[in-house]
Enzyme design. Structure first.
Site, PDB file in Angstrom:
ATOM      1  N   ASP A  24      28.680  22.447  87.088  1.00 56.97           N
ATOM      2  CA  ASP A  24      28.821  20.984  87.108  1.00 56.97           C
ATOM      3  C   ASP A  24      29.451  20.466  85.814  1.00 56.97           C
ATOM      4  OD1 ASP A  24      28.606  18.502  88.260  1.00 56.97           O
ATOM      5  OD2 ASP A  24      26.486  18.226  87.754  1.00 56.97           O
ATOM      6  N   HIS A  41      38.672  20.750  87.257  1.00 54.64           N
ATOM      7  CA  HIS A  41      38.385  21.814  88.222  1.00 54.64           C
ATOM      8  C   HIS A  41      39.222  23.057  87.898  1.00 54.64           C
ATOM      9  CE1 HIS A  41      35.959  19.017  90.358  1.00 54.64           C
ATOM     10  NE2 HIS A  41      36.949  18.324  90.885  1.00 54.64           N
ATOM     11  N   LEU A 135      28.933  44.234  91.268  1.00 53.84           N
ATOM     12  CA  LEU A 135      28.389  42.862  91.332  1.00 53.84           C
ATOM     13  C   LEU A 135      28.704  42.268  92.691  1.00 53.84           C
ATOM     14  CD1 LEU A 135      27.235  40.338  89.631  1.00 53.84           C
ATOM     15  CD2 LEU A 135      29.629  39.662  89.428  1.00 53.84           C
TER      16      LEU A 135
HETATM   17  C1  IPE Z   1      26.678  19.936  92.849  1.00 50.27           C
HETATM   18  O1  IPE Z   1      27.303  19.105  91.946  1.00 50.27           O
HETATM   19  C2  IPE Z   1      27.690  20.639  93.704  1.00 50.27           C
HETATM   20  C3  IPE Z   1      28.517  21.645  93.048  1.00 50.27           C
HETATM   21  C4  IPE Z   1      28.442  22.023  91.806  1.00 50.27           C
HETATM   22  C5  IPE Z   1      29.489  22.285  93.889  1.00 50.27           C
HETATM   23  P1  IPE Z   1      27.563  17.556  92.255  1.00 50.27           P
HETATM   24  O2  IPE Z   1      28.298  17.012  91.094  1.00 50.27           O
HETATM   25  O3  IPE Z   1      28.207  17.411  93.580  1.00 50.27           O
HETATM   26  O4  IPE Z   1      26.092  16.984  92.346  1.00 50.27           O
HETATM   27  P2  IPE Z   1      25.531  15.525  92.049  1.00 50.27           P
HETATM   28  O5  IPE Z   1      26.312  14.570  92.922  1.00 50.27           O
HETATM   29  O6  IPE Z   1      25.755  15.244  90.605  1.00 50.27           O
HETATM   30  O7  IPE Z   1      24.076  15.586  92.382  1.00 50.27           O
HETATM   31  C1  IPE Z   2      31.559  20.268  89.523  1.00 48.62           C
HETATM   32  O1  IPE Z   2      32.091  19.269  88.729  1.00 48.62           O
HETATM   33  C2  IPE Z   2      32.501  20.737  90.595  1.00 48.62           C
HETATM   34  C3  IPE Z   2      32.176  20.254  91.944  1.00 48.62           C
HETATM   35  C4  IPE Z   2      31.123  19.571  92.276  1.00 48.62           C
HETATM   36  C5  IPE Z   2      33.103  20.575  93.006  1.00 48.62           C
HETATM   37  P1  IPE Z   2      32.086  17.744  89.174  1.00 48.62           P
HETATM   38  O2  IPE Z   2      33.341  17.483  89.951  1.00 48.62           O
HETATM   39  O3  IPE Z   2      30.847  17.397  89.885  1.00 48.62           O
HETATM   40  O4  IPE Z   2      32.173  17.020  87.777  1.00 48.62           O
HETATM   41  P2  IPE Z   2      31.287  15.806  87.271  1.00 48.62           P
HETATM   42  O5  IPE Z   2      29.868  16.152  87.542  1.00 48.62           O
HETATM   43  O6  IPE Z   2      31.742  14.608  88.048  1.00 48.62           O
HETATM   44  O7  IPE Z   2      31.591  15.703  85.815  1.00 48.62           O
HETATM   45 MG    MG Z   3      29.034  16.772  89.301  1.00 50.74          MG
END
Ligand code: IPE
Ligand code: IPE
Ligand code: MG
Length: 247
Positions: A24, A41, A135
């Site tokens: 995240d 990303h 792995l």
């Molecule tokens: C969880 O992260 C999903 C992934 C890392 C793929 P999100 O960014 O979607 O989760 P919330 O919305 O902060 O809970």
């Molecule tokens: C995690 O990063 C990747 C996915 C959930 C696909 P985010 O896209 O949720 O990035 P933040 O949390 O908005 O910074």
């Molecule tokens: Mg996120």
């Protein structure tokens, strides 16, 4: 001189067999630099490499990465497209290297919701890495913990309807066999980056007794050192599983 983290991990001797990661903070990483979210990303791909190499080095057997949730389908289409392109690019650029390092990749989730290019990428990376024995890498894509449990309930209900199982015989093992992660041990350790303190619908069934480690680092900045720090933190935990303390 302080011992390096890998030697400490080995000396402690209790390496988590299965590590799960909520990757995240990509969007915030990009925003901080005035970049579009998809740049975060793409940068996150390096961190995936770090996590995979670090897991192999530490002796982790299963690494499960949350790449795209059921709820992430509600993001703007342009961001969804970028994430799907990233999956394709990852499969294309990494499949040979992963196979060479003995990594077996499985992509788990509602894959039928993916477009044809992303599905082809899933086939490519799974086929190329099928025999990896070092792995097991699970990429959770279009995955949601509740959806997975609902799907399991539906599949069990079908079998009851068809007279193939007796409802009385339904137990935890039978439910487990209906999950995407069937046959795998539950995660020992969950790492969530970016400091968020929530589960966000990840592996709800499987994480009943998983140890949580929250790291403040944003996912694109995650390195194997962060993984080693999480494993060292895990090695200090007393896992009780509802029983009394063991030390
Ligand atoms: C969880 O992260 C999903 C992934 C890392 C793929 P999100 O960014 O979607 O989760 P919330 O919305 O902060 O809970
Ligand atoms: C995690 O990063 C990747 C996915 C959930 C696909 P985010 O896209 O949720 O990035 P933040 O949390 O908005 O910074
Ligand atoms: Mg996120």
């Amino acid at each position: 001189m302080a011992a390096d983290p890998l030697s400490l991990i080995r000396a402690n001797g209790r390496v988590p067999c299965h590590v799960a990661v909520i990757m995240d903070g990509n969007g915030r990483w990009a925003s901080k630099r005035g970049l579009p979210r998809h740049a975060g990303h793409w940068e996150g791909m390096k961190a995936v490499r770090e996590a995979v190499e670090g897991a192999c080095a530490a002796g982790v057997e299963i690494l499960t990465l949350f790449a795209f949730s059921t709820e992430n389908w509600k993001r703007p289409q342009s961001e969804i497209d970028a994430l799907m392109q990233l999956l394709c690019a990852y499969a294309e650029s990494e499949h040979e290297d992963l196979a060479g390092h003995g990594v077996e990749v499985r992509v788990l989730g509602e894959i039928s919701r993916l477009g044809s290019e992303a599905r082809a990428a899933v086939d490519l990376i799974e086929d190329a890495t099928r025999d990896g024995a070092v792995l097991r890498l699970n990429l959770m894509v279009s995955y949601g913990g509740r959806e997975e449990i609902v799907r399991a309930a539906g599949r069990l209900a079908e079998r009851v309807r068809d007279g193939r199982i007796d409802p009385e015989a339904i137990d935890e093992d039978m439910v487990e066999r209906m999950l995407f992660t069937r046959g795998l041990p539950d995660p020992d350790l969950l790492i969530r980056t970016s400091g968020e303190l929530r589960i966000s619908n990840f592996l709800l069934w499987q994480m009943a007794y998983t140890e949580f480690h929250i790291a403040s680092v944003l996912w694109p900045d995650f390195t194997r050192k962060d993984l080693f720090a999480a494993i060292l933190d895990y090695q200090r935990r007393d896992r009780r599983f509802g029983r009394v303390a063991t030390r």
